[in-house]
Design a protein around this motif. Structure first.
Motif, PDB file in Angstrom:
ATOM      1  N   ARG A  98     -53.667 -30.784  60.971  1.00 31.89           N
ATOM      2  CA  ARG A  98     -52.262 -31.069  60.290  1.00 31.89           C
ATOM      3  C   ARG A  98     -51.872 -32.228  59.145  1.00 31.89           C
ATOM      4  N   VAL A  99     -52.246 -33.186  60.080  1.00 34.67           N
ATOM      5  CA  VAL A  99     -51.659 -34.766  58.969  1.00 34.67           C
ATOM      6  C   VAL A  99     -52.632 -34.640  57.833  1.00 34.67           C
ATOM      7  N   ALA A 100     -53.939 -34.547  59.104  1.00 32.89           N
ATOM      8  CA  ALA A 100     -55.378 -34.650  57.265  1.00 32.89           C
ATOM      9  C   ALA A 100     -54.368 -33.989  55.626  1.00 32.89           C
ATOM     10  N   ALA A 101     -54.428 -32.730  56.478  1.00 34.56           N
ATOM     11  CA  ALA A 101     -53.773 -31.673  55.007  1.00 34.56           C
ATOM     12  C   ALA A 101     -52.131 -31.726  54.346  1.00 34.56           C
ATOM     13  N   GLU A 102     -51.363 -32.698  55.276  1.00 34.27           N
ATOM     14  CA  GLU A 102     -49.959 -32.928  54.696  1.00 34.27           C
ATOM     15  C   GLU A 102     -50.023 -34.011  54.026  1.00 34.27           C
ATOM     16  N   ASP A 103     -51.319 -35.896  54.433  1.00 35.92           N
ATOM     17  CA  ASP A 103     -51.163 -35.868  53.724  1.00 35.92           C
ATOM     18  C   ASP A 103     -52.185 -37.171  53.440  1.00 35.92           C
ATOM     19  N   PRO A 104     -53.468 -36.318  52.735  1.00 41.10           N
ATOM     20  CA  PRO A 104     -54.813 -36.242  52.137  1.00 41.10           C
ATOM     21  C   PRO A 104     -55.476 -38.060  52.297  1.00 41.10           C
ATOM     22  N   ALA A 105     -54.528 -38.542  51.608  1.00 38.52           N
ATOM     23  CA  ALA A 105     -54.539 -39.680  51.019  1.00 38.52           C
ATOM     24  C   ALA A 105     -54.529 -40.749  51.954  1.00 38.52           C
ATOM     25  N   ALA A 106     -53.413 -40.617  53.534  1.00 36.34           N
ATOM     26  CA  ALA A 106     -53.447 -41.675  54.151  1.00 36.34           C
ATOM     27  C   ALA A 106     -54.340 -41.425  55.379  1.00 36.34           C
ATOM     28  N   PHE A 107     -54.661 -39.746  55.496  1.00 34.78           N
ATOM     29  CA  PHE A 107     -55.689 -39.956  56.431  1.00 34.78           C
ATOM     30  C   PHE A 107     -57.632 -40.542  55.896  1.00 34.78           C
ATOM     31  N   ARG A 108     -58.079 -40.206  54.260  1.00 33.60           N
ATOM     32  CA  ARG A 108     -58.955 -41.143  54.151  1.00 33.60           C
ATOM     33  C   ARG A 108     -58.945 -42.267  54.173  1.00 33.60           C
ATOM     34  N   LEU A 109     -57.454 -43.284  53.906  1.00 34.72           N
ATOM     35  CA  LEU A 109     -57.391 -44.430  53.938  1.00 34.72           C
ATOM     36  C   LEU A 109     -57.523 -44.763  55.622  1.00 34.72           C
ATOM     37  N   LEU A 110     -57.045 -44.925  56.235  1.00 36.94           N
ATOM     38  CA  LEU A 110     -56.828 -44.817  57.991  1.00 36.94           C
ATOM     39  C   LEU A 110     -58.479 -44.956  57.740  1.00 36.94           C
ATOM     40  N   ASP A 169     -62.666 -32.508  52.316  1.00 37.69           N
ATOM     41  CA  ASP A 169     -64.062 -31.925  50.654  1.00 37.69           C
ATOM     42  C   ASP A 169     -63.789 -31.271  50.409  1.00 37.69           C
ATOM     43  N   ALA A 170     -63.811 -30.392  51.106  1.00 37.99           N
ATOM     44  CA  ALA A 170     -64.319 -28.529  51.186  1.00 37.99           C
ATOM     45  C   ALA A 170     -63.605 -28.252  50.601  1.00 37.99           C
ATOM     46  N   GLY A 171     -62.715 -28.002  50.097  1.00 42.83           N
ATOM     47  CA  GLY A 171     -61.037 -28.207  49.486  1.00 42.83           C
ATOM     48  C   GLY A 171     -59.985 -27.004  50.500  1.00 42.83           C
ATOM     49  N   GLN A 172     -59.787 -27.374  51.659  1.00 41.13           N
ATOM     50  CA  GLN A 172     -59.516 -26.818  52.814  1.00 41.13           C
ATOM     51  C   GLN A 172     -59.297 -25.615  53.256  1.00 41.13           C
ATOM     52  N   PRO A 173     -60.498 -24.802  53.304  1.00 40.78           N
ATOM     53  CA  PRO A 173     -61.009 -24.018  53.486  1.00 40.78           C
ATOM     54  C   PRO A 173     -60.407 -22.846  55.353  1.00 40.78           C
ATOM     55  N   ASP A 174     -60.354 -22.103  54.587  1.00 37.84           N
ATOM     56  CA  ASP A 174     -59.015 -21.728  55.529  1.00 37.84           C
ATOM     57  C   ASP A 174     -58.383 -22.307  56.848  1.00 37.84           C
ATOM     58  N   PRO A 175     -57.131 -22.234  56.308  1.00 42.09           N
ATOM     59  CA  PRO A 175     -56.234 -23.105  57.216  1.00 42.09           C
ATOM     60  C   PRO A 175     -56.022 -22.727  58.308  1.00 42.09           C
ATOM     61  N   GLU A 176     -55.914 -22.137  58.603  1.00 41.95           N
ATOM     62  CA  GLU A 176     -55.775 -21.262  59.546  1.00 41.95           C
ATOM     63  C   GLU A 176     -56.606 -21.899  60.874  1.00 41.95           C
ATOM     64  N   GLN A 177     -58.194 -21.310  60.859  1.00 42.20           N
ATOM     65  CA  GLN A 177     -58.294 -21.500  60.932  1.00 42.20           C
ATOM     66  C   GLN A 177     -59.410 -22.877  61.477  1.00 42.20           C
ATOM     67  N   ALA A 178     -59.632 -23.950  60.463  1.00 43.44           N
ATOM     68  CA  ALA A 178     -59.702 -25.306  60.388  1.00 43.44           C
ATOM     69  C   ALA A 178     -59.857 -25.892  62.132  1.00 43.44           C
ATOM     70  N   ALA A 179     -58.918 -25.562  62.698  1.00 44.54           N
ATOM     71  CA  ALA A 179     -58.391 -26.602  64.349  1.00 44.54           C
ATOM     72  C   ALA A 179     -59.714 -25.974  65.291  1.00 44.54           C
ATOM     73  N   GLU A 180     -59.593 -24.616  65.613  1.00 47.79           N
ATOM     74  CA  GLU A 180     -60.066 -23.395  66.216  1.00 47.79           C
ATOM     75  C   GLU A 180     -62.057 -24.233  65.694  1.00 47.79           C
ATOM     76  N   ARG A 181     -62.112 -24.021  64.993  1.00 47.27           N
ATOM     77  CA  ARG A 181     -63.692 -24.578  64.392  1.00 47.27           C
ATOM     78  C   ARG A 181     -64.036 -26.213  64.512  1.00 47.27           C
ATOM     79  N   ILE A 182     -63.199 -26.753  64.212  1.00 44.49           N
ATOM     80  CA  ILE A 182     -63.355 -28.385  65.012  1.00 44.49           C
ATOM     81  C   ILE A 182     -63.561 -28.392  66.127  1.00 44.49           C
ATOM     82  N   ARG A 183     -62.716 -27.569  67.369  1.00 40.48           N
ATOM     83  CA  ARG A 183     -62.546 -28.070  68.438  1.00 40.48           C
ATOM     84  C   ARG A 183     -63.587 -27.279  69.225  1.00 40.48           C
ATOM     85  N   ARG A 184     -64.470 -26.648  68.730  1.00 39.61           N
ATOM     86  CA  ARG A 184     -65.940 -25.561  68.919  1.00 39.61           C
ATOM     87  C   ARG A 184     -66.805 -26.342  68.227  1.00 39.61           C
TER      88      ARG A 184
END
Length: 196
Positions: A98-110, A169-184
């Motif tokens: 959620r933080v990365a999606a809301e502010d990609p610039a800050a996430f990348r900077l950090l 980088d991939a354009g935030q595909p399928d945002p509803e499933q992103a966290a679950e895929r990362i958890r896997r």
């Protein structure tokens, strides 16, 4: 991808309250630093991005270094609030995405730029060490072998952050499933350590 908010303008004849102006400058500086890096970004670049004069910048920040530190502090504070600060749960990954999606610039900077800046390297190394410590606190119960628990604790934050950046980088595909895929993906690291 996320959109960059436009600088907030005060009504003619009215100034923004100090805290709002400071946040406006931090937001603009985040975008400017994420585009060009610390060394290549001038205070004039940041002032233009924020829609303020250089004098206004100096009313809020002593130097470019002070402003960059404020940007990093702001990003860290938002990240800690979204992920559970000193506790790691499944919801922490949702917060990270959620933080990365809301502010990609800050996430990348950090996570991509700040560690490369010599003036901030030590602080970023401490930040990463804190992430590893937190992961170890969570994983030491799940992974009985201390060596493999150390290995997983060092790897899990890296996998999580790299997975989120790859998702951005991939354009935030399928945002509803992103966290679950990362958890896997993280679960694979944990399973590998547990089964060692």
């Amino acid at each position: 991808m996320g959109t960059s908010p436009m600088p907030e303008a005060a009504e003619p004849g009215r100034r923004l309250p100090r805290a709002r102006r400071r946040q406006q400058i931090i937001d603009a500086a985040t975008r400017a630093f994420a585009r060009s890096g610390f060394a290549a970004t001038s205070l004039d670049d940041i002032a233009a991005e924020a829609g303020v004069s250089r004098a206004i910048l100096y009313r809020h920040f002593e130097s470019k270094t002070d402003l960059y530190q404020a940007v990093l502090d702001s990003a860290c504070t938002r990240l800690a609030a979204a992920t559970g600060a000193d506790e790691f749960t499944d919801a922490s990954i949702d917060g990270l995405v959620r933080v990365a999606a809301e502010d990609p610039a800050a996430f990348r900077l950090l996570f991509q730029h700040a560690a490369r800046e010599p003036e901030f390297r030590q602080a970023m190394d401490r930040f990463r060490a804190d992430m590893t410590r937190l992961a170890h606190k969570h994983l030491s119960h799940a992974i009985p072998d201390p060596g493999w628990a150390d290995w997983a604790a060092a790897l899990v934050p890296t996998v999580a952050v790299s997975a989120v950046i790859a998702w951005l980088d991939a354009g935030q595909p399928d945002p509803e499933q992103a966290a679950e895929r990362i958890r896997r993906a993280i679960g694979g690291v944990i399973a590998a350590a547990r089964d060692a």
